[in-house]
Design an enzyme around this catalytic site. Sequence first.
Site, PDB file in Angstrom:
ATOM      1  N   ASP A  53     -18.444  -6.671  27.624  1.00 22.67           N
ATOM      2  CA  ASP A  53     -18.614  -7.666  28.669  1.00 22.67           C
ATOM      3  C   ASP A  53     -18.469  -6.970  30.026  1.00 22.67           C
ATOM      4  O   ASP A  53     -17.776  -5.954  30.134  1.00 22.67           O
ATOM      5  CB  ASP A  53     -17.556  -8.757  28.507  1.00 22.67           C
ATOM      6  CG  ASP A  53     -17.585  -9.772  29.619  1.00 22.67           C
ATOM      7  OD1 ASP A  53     -18.659 -10.333  29.854  1.00 22.67           O
ATOM      8  OD2 ASP A  53     -16.535  -9.998  30.243  1.00 22.67           O
ATOM      9  N   ASP A  94     -16.312 -14.568  25.265  1.00 20.88           N
ATOM     10  CA  ASP A  94     -16.481 -13.370  24.435  1.00 20.88           C
ATOM     11  C   ASP A  94     -15.987 -13.582  23.005  1.00 20.88           C
ATOM     12  O   ASP A  94     -16.263 -12.760  22.130  1.00 20.88           O
ATOM     13  CB  ASP A  94     -15.718 -12.181  25.046  1.00 20.88           C
ATOM     14  CG  ASP A  94     -16.211 -11.808  26.421  1.00 20.88           C
ATOM     15  OD1 ASP A  94     -17.437 -11.765  26.605  1.00 20.88           O
ATOM     16  OD2 ASP A  94     -15.383 -11.562  27.316  1.00 20.88           O
TER      17      ASP A  94
END
Length: 985
Positions: free
Chosen positions: A429, A722
């Site tokens: 990420d 996530d």
Amino acid sequence: MVVFLMDGQAAPARVVRHSTAARRLRLEIPGLQWNRVLGERLERTFATWPGIQDVSAEPRTGRLLVRYAPEAPLLARLLQQPDEPVAWPAPHQARPVRGTRSAPREPWHAMTVEAVLARLDGTDQGLTSEEAARRLKHYGPNLVVTEKPRSRLSMLGSQLATVPTLLLAGSAGASALAGDGVEATAILAVVGLNAGIGYRIERHNQEMLASWQKLEAGAAQVLRGGVLLMVPAAELVPGDVVLLRAGDVLPADVRVLDAHRLSADEAPLTGESEPQAKQAAPVDARAPLAERTSLLFAGTSVASGHGRALVVATGADTEQARVRELVAQESAPPTPLTRKLGQLDRRVAVASVGAAGLSALVGLAHGRSGAQVLRGAVALGVAALPEGLPLVATAALVRAMQRLYARGLVVRRVSAAEALGGVTVICTDKTGTLTRNEMRLDVLDLGDGALDLSSLRPRPDAVLEDPPTLALALGLLNSDVDVHRNGKELAVSGSSTEKALVDAAHAAGLDGAALRRAFPRCHLLERSEGIHYVVSVHRAPGDGMVAFVKGAPEQVLTLCERDLKGPLDARTRERLARRNDALAADGLRVLGLAWRRLPGDGGHAPADGYTFIGFVGLRDPLREGAAESVRKARGAGIRTVLLTGDQPRTAEAIARQVGLEGDTLTPGTLARMLELPGDELARRLERTAVLARVTPENKRDLVKALRAHGEIVAMAGDGINDAPALQAADVGVAVGVRSSDMARAVADVVMSSEDLRSIMSAVGEGRIVQDNLRRALRFLFATNLSEMTLVLGAGLLGLQEPLTPLQLLWINLLTDTLPGIALAMEPGDPAVLDRPPAPPGMPLLTRPAVRRVVRDGALMAGVGGLGLALGGPPLAFGTLTAVQLGYSAVCRAPRQTRRHLPADGEWRLPAFIGGAAAVHVAALTLPPLRRVLGLPAPTALTFGGLAVGLVLPALMGTVPAWSGQVRRREARPVTDATSPPEATP
């Protein structure tokens, strides 16, 4: 009732007794009974609350006694009578409890405020207390709870339910049927020892992870019948009106009723690095989550401003809960080590049962009795089982976990320590993982290029005359932030963009309070639909008024008729536009600055006549080591893929900064790509470097696509968004102490720091685990094969039984444990990251390794057979054990590797071999041990065989026929045929 955020989730505490006169409160806490660790955490947490005088947890009863001072208002307003029982969800549920209903699911973001109020039968003054209580019963508490943690019984059961353990238990049963209670007891003791060690390791890791989790009060400011109340977060219901202010964490999904400079940090949910402005006006019904500006979501926080909002979804109906449902749908895949050890277990089981069956057939063919046949079958079954395999694998993994823990990484799944070594792709990420999620002023350009910010010397006495001072002061005065002093430091709260501008002005030496006194603000024109700039009107020192503008450069330039050098013509405007594009392409958030004097008393600012001052470029800086970790990954043969909610241009700029090259995908192109045929999809996946504007589903889909094409994927992230990808990856890594509770809950590895270089250190440890496991497995299977060969060969030839089951169990315990553990704990090759990872499908024992195992096992069996011929079973017992101990030195890391290792790693194997040899000598000489093992008194021939067995492998280790030596070659790839981990001296 008191409500807490336990491990990131709301949990109720029932008021058992409350005496306001004595200021004593007794609470019943779920999960506290018989949980001393939780009791200590509760005591520490409550002690930090204002007004708390004493806290005492009682794990025996599951209750907490609190004594508080008169100034503890939160506790003083609690009911004096015990609460009515509340039907809280069971810990494993993710939906409302039975009998409750979901709130209406509507496109709230596309409805007007009036329509939303009408649909939920509410008012802008909130619900009455009676209506709120009715809805709480109707909809259920505002809770989303995670999966129940594994019980101790479940952890112990998983240690016992393995193929080797079950086969050993079967051998113990067979020994008991044959009337040999000592052997049965010894085998069961081994089973208990292995299970106990595995259970203790898993339990210890669960306790380590719990030390990360937070415990804090959860409440919200709510209007009930027009009265402002502090209500526990779990009691919020659809239709409640909540007050919002900067710093608040949203306890539910809410629809904005009115907003003043309201913005929310939605990075944990959407991945957007910038706070998103919020408004009451509806938006398009098809707007994606990140663009629903009329909604705020549970788990996100208010970055700036204030306002009111209507609760539209609670508990399992929130967007945060929907992400949790994605996580629940995605079970964590088994790690490569788990799959490979499972394959080995099945093969070992087949070999053990086959060897026992063959032994029984041989015994029957020789006319032996049923008891002798059963005894021989048990002996061969025990010989085939590497009892030390669970301990050796555990030792390798625990050693890696300890080293990782010393570097600030907590491994939640033991086998994940090895899985890291096989990683071929790292998906990371951006916001909060590669970058800090902290905007900083990076560029100040007043028309002649970027200024050196470190050398700026502002002139507070000439703010309007000195362009650099004017630019910094404009950024400070035009920003709507809260500034307060925290000791000697200034603390600024607000949007990250405006915080960066204010921090830059302070860092340059400007006094913000003095500037605000000198330039008091009179009017503020905020951003609105289609207007992407902010105008503030101020009184100037002395006389007159000034207007300051900051915002999107292309719009700010339309307000200007000149810059600092003169009138703006078409050529100059084109040059400024190119400069804006260049700064944006560098990954900066670019703002234009402008100002003008106003005539008379000023009034509202006009829409023209401004002077363009220049550009400011703000950057969300990369985390320390981000670029280096990408470079190290490339050197180790690992590809990195960037996942972000940002626009593609910003994502590509970040990718360039960290050294990523490849294609940039959006959700649309990803969806089309996933429909391609296999070979074409594989080629596109190999070229993918960036996935922009992603949703949690997009991240998960990419991870699954990579895994489906044979990649071993590690996912690094810190946000709620996530979590599905962390769960779907082979190894999920939660980055940093500020990572969301959901990310930590599903991750396999939790990092305490934000330094991404730690991930590569973890990959290196994983590769060391793989190398050491291959060496240890070669040792274990070769030694066990030697025992099988000796026992089965003697049976086929009709010779006397060379080794009893108990003697075989002794040999396995002695040689499989200490030398095997020493091999599993070798320090490893310092250059382990200079080679590519082993192919994902590469087994722990490759074909060349199996050939060496067969050859070496046959040679050791031959040494044991020689002992049997010269001195009978006692000499075979002593010699075979000794030659197995000596063989462990042959399985060590190559000498050229060990030359570069720390000296403290060299002692372990010689010390362990020496210890095992000493124990074996005790078994040969001490009468009590000799009686248990059925051995006669030792002779000179016994000690001679012991000495020869210990030194023979070392002497023959220089001969390729024994050692199967493989010379390491620089830059030689790891393949199924050649593997550095199996190289020997």
